[in-house]
Design an enzyme around this catalytic site. Sequence first.
Site, PDB file in Angstrom:
ATOM      1  CB  ILE A 187      -4.672   4.824   0.931  1.00  9.65           C
ATOM      2  CG1 ILE A 187      -3.514   5.504   2.473  1.00  9.65           C
ATOM      3  CG2 ILE A 187      -6.194   4.155   1.576  1.00  9.65           C
ATOM      4  CD1 ILE A 187      -3.379   6.797   2.872  1.00  9.65           C
ATOM      5  CB  VAL A 285       1.393   1.945  -1.641  1.00  6.50           C
ATOM      6  CG1 VAL A 285       0.256   1.352  -0.960  1.00  6.50           C
ATOM      7  CG2 VAL A 285       1.456   2.273  -3.150  1.00  6.50           C
ATOM      8  CB  SER A 286       0.711   5.319   2.335  1.00  9.19           C
ATOM      9  OG  SER A 286       0.423   5.513   3.996  1.00  9.19           O
ATOM     10  N   PRO A 287       0.610   2.849   4.106  1.00  7.84           N
ATOM     11  CG  PRO A 287       2.301   2.232   5.816  1.00  7.84           C
ATOM     12  CD  PRO A 287       2.395   3.271   4.628  1.00  7.84           C
ATOM     13  CG  ASP A 403       3.560   7.638   4.966  1.00  6.99           C
ATOM     14  OD1 ASP A 403       2.515   7.417   5.106  1.00  6.99           O
ATOM     15  OD2 ASP A 403       4.403   5.975   3.584  1.00  6.99           O
TER      16      ASP A 403
END
Length: 765
Positions: A187, A285-287, A403
């Site tokens: 995301i 972009v983060s997981p 994050d």
Amino acid sequence: MDSKQLELRFLLTLLGVFFISAVAGDENGDYYVGVGIADVTGPAADLGMMGYANPSQSAKGIHTRLYSRAFVFRDGPNTDDPLVAFVSADIGMVDQLIKFRVVEKLNELYVNGPFNPQNVLLSGTHTHSGPGAYLQYLMYGITSLGFYEPSFNAIVDGMVQSIVRAYEKLQPGRLHINSGIVQNANINRSPSSYLANPPEERAQYDSDVDKQMVLVRIEKADGTPLGAINWFAVHPTSMNNTNRLISGDNKGYAEMLFESEMNPNTRPGKGEFVAAFASSNLGDVSPNVMGPRCIDTGLPCDFEHSTCGGLSQKCIAFGPGTNGDMEESTEIIGERQYKVAKNLFNNLDSTATQLKGAVDYIHQYVNMTNYEVEVVNPLTNTTETVTTCPGAMGYSFAGGTTDGPGLFDFVQGELSDNPFWNLIRDVLMLGPLDPVFQQCHYPKPILLPVGLAHQPYEWVASVVETQILRVGNLYIIGIPGELTTMAGRRLRKAVESVVVANAPDSETPHVVIAGLSNVYTHYITTYEEYQKQRYEAASTIYGPHTLQAYLKQYDILAASMLDGTNLDPGTPPPDLSGNQFNLIGKISRDTTPFLKNFGDCLLEPLPIVNPNDTVVVKFAGGHPRHDSMREGTFLLVEKCEECGDDTGSERWTTVATDADWSTKFHWSRPKFLSTESVIEISWKVPADALPGNYRIRHFGYHKPAVSIAATPRAYQGETRIFVVNGTGNNIVYHPKWTSEHKQPSKINSAAQFWHALASSVKDWK
Ligand SMILES: *[C@@H]1O[C@H](CO)[C@@H](O)[C@H](O)[C@H]1NC(C)=O
Ligand SMILES: *[C@@H]1O[C@H](CO)[C@@H](O)[C@H](O)[C@H]1NC(C)=O
Ligand SMILES: *[C@@H]1O[C@H](CO)[C@@H](O)[C@H](O)[C@H]1NC(C)=O
Ligand SMILES: *[C@@H]1O[C@H](CO)[C@@H](O)[C@H](O)[C@H]1NC(C)=O
Ligand SMILES: *[C@@H]1O[C@H](CO)[C@@H](O)[C@H](O)[C@H]1NC(C)=O
């Protein structure tokens, strides 16, 4: 004709074949290919980790080992045919000194050989759970207390080893390229910045992150799989900043799944098939796909600033694991990437194409502190020349991300400064900031003018490496930092259009971004995102026109490579190895609990365990920092074969090492300032574990108690034999197995006393 003549004719024919294949080989898509893997795991304990810049996040052991994966592609059979080497390593990022040393070492091994800074591209996966203290610029040593040689050497040695392994195994082979969508694995963590990009540009994409994975399948001439590289944009930050065990994070997990499937019955890092899950334009972009929320109220955070009640520390993004469990999140995000990669690898559908065409490369050092570029001023519609700036971090850099939030009262999206922090900054920098410098970075409120700090040595890079590798119609862009999603899209498009313009006959070019390559320079956002000054923009250190400068630079690189014009190589950046220092505490000695020896088991396993149980054992050990056991292991889980009879055919086979996901190697001190090390090893018995007799062994080094200068000595130990239970199997119990859950007592025996005494006497010598 006699046999000599026959031989000669045969030889000439052979040469002819070689000659033809050397000239036309790449047009048929015939390359020489080689893959290699090697361990880059550095100091396993008591050293700051690289990524979250969290000083309290020092390593305490190993969950998974870290690897360098190398891919060498050569145009033909001859040693002087054009060659490129692409490396993806499970590290935070590649540093300039790493690049220098890797190429130097390759040239020591292959004098006048094929490797140079121009054709070797080193990229980091960007795991945030690897050891730090290996980068030459001062900024990156702050939270890890400086530069630590063993950490640096582990990466250099492993990278070189992986390239050598790939090069030594060069053989005729083929490459295919394929791409597909990975759902629910990433995301955007700065969506409010992304929205600042022009609506007509955003309308070209259906997501605010790239969901496409691009994969290269590498196979031998007979079609046997050799390896794979894929690029997919996501931060390996499924493990959060409370994790203390070295881990390859979601990318490392995916690599391990793919490789263990292709290399059955081998331990991680030891197989022939090599699969790299490489980094790309992952800047924003983060997981952590569940997104950010307020940890106190569970409500959504402030959209522009990612805060809750004004604090960034309370706004944290979570992954898909149950109740936000980070290990489970790592597995899920890793598995989603692995499944798509495997499918793209196995099913070369109509969109997949074979790579054909030349192997080539281009590279240039550029000074990013004053790079001139033409931009259109949106207010006047006139073209003007602007420049990049000497590096500076904005206020929002200290706000961190969802994050891993930052410190104090810093938040993201900060456009104004604060007299208190300005004062601290000015005291540290010995004077107020130059207004021209401030204007260059506008609207960034400057917290750390790192590009102006040259004492005691450079804080960040001024000169960077820019590089493109070409293998047929695949173009790998080595970028020295983290591009955001839209910045990456613009760069790919720019290079694509140069390729199409310069080589109109060629097939559709495939342009991929290899992030975190060669040298680290933080983030690169678009000009529009920069105006929002969230974390990524505040960390775009060369100012608002950084992306524009790179678009121009890679345009020049691609055009020069394709039309064969020579490019000035540029001036290499400084080698700062002579300036490095650290404040990392030395390990003067190791001791054991009273009457224990190194390697003695302190906690034995239960006599019988079941699949899915976790076995936990402890040993009296030495400090793991003496030796990271690179290419080896701190532990073995072993199963006894042909046990229980007295034919003497008993053998122990390895079931797991410290590289396996099922094991954890954990180091701790029993109390503050103790010189004892407690080694705790856990093994989650796999659901499909074979029933039988097992033991766990531990290996390490200890420094003798008295002679301070002495080199560490190896020790080892093992647990009692325990049994993994199973249904419907008749387990023959090992003669030494006992059903008693015996634990070692404080003083077992007089023999142990004398043994301990004798070994202390040995230490005196
Ligand atoms: C990290 O993840 C764990 C769950 O595995 C969670 O308990 C913890 O709150 C998380 N911490 C941060 C700072 O995200
Ligand atoms: C980069 O350019 C700046 C400005 O011209 C100059 O002062 C600096 O010395 C250059 N840096 C290097 C390493 O060449
Ligand atoms: C600039 O050019 C664009 C498109 O050509 C036009 O829509 C816009 O009105 C112009 N702006 C100014 C200030 O001239
Ligand atoms: C172990 O866990 C797996 C997956 O959760 C489950 O399917 C299996 O039945 C379990 N096995 C045992 C012996 O509990
Ligand atoms: C071993 O497994 C059997 C069958 O699953 C089970 O009945 C038994 O309780 C297990 N023994 C132990 C000690 O866990």
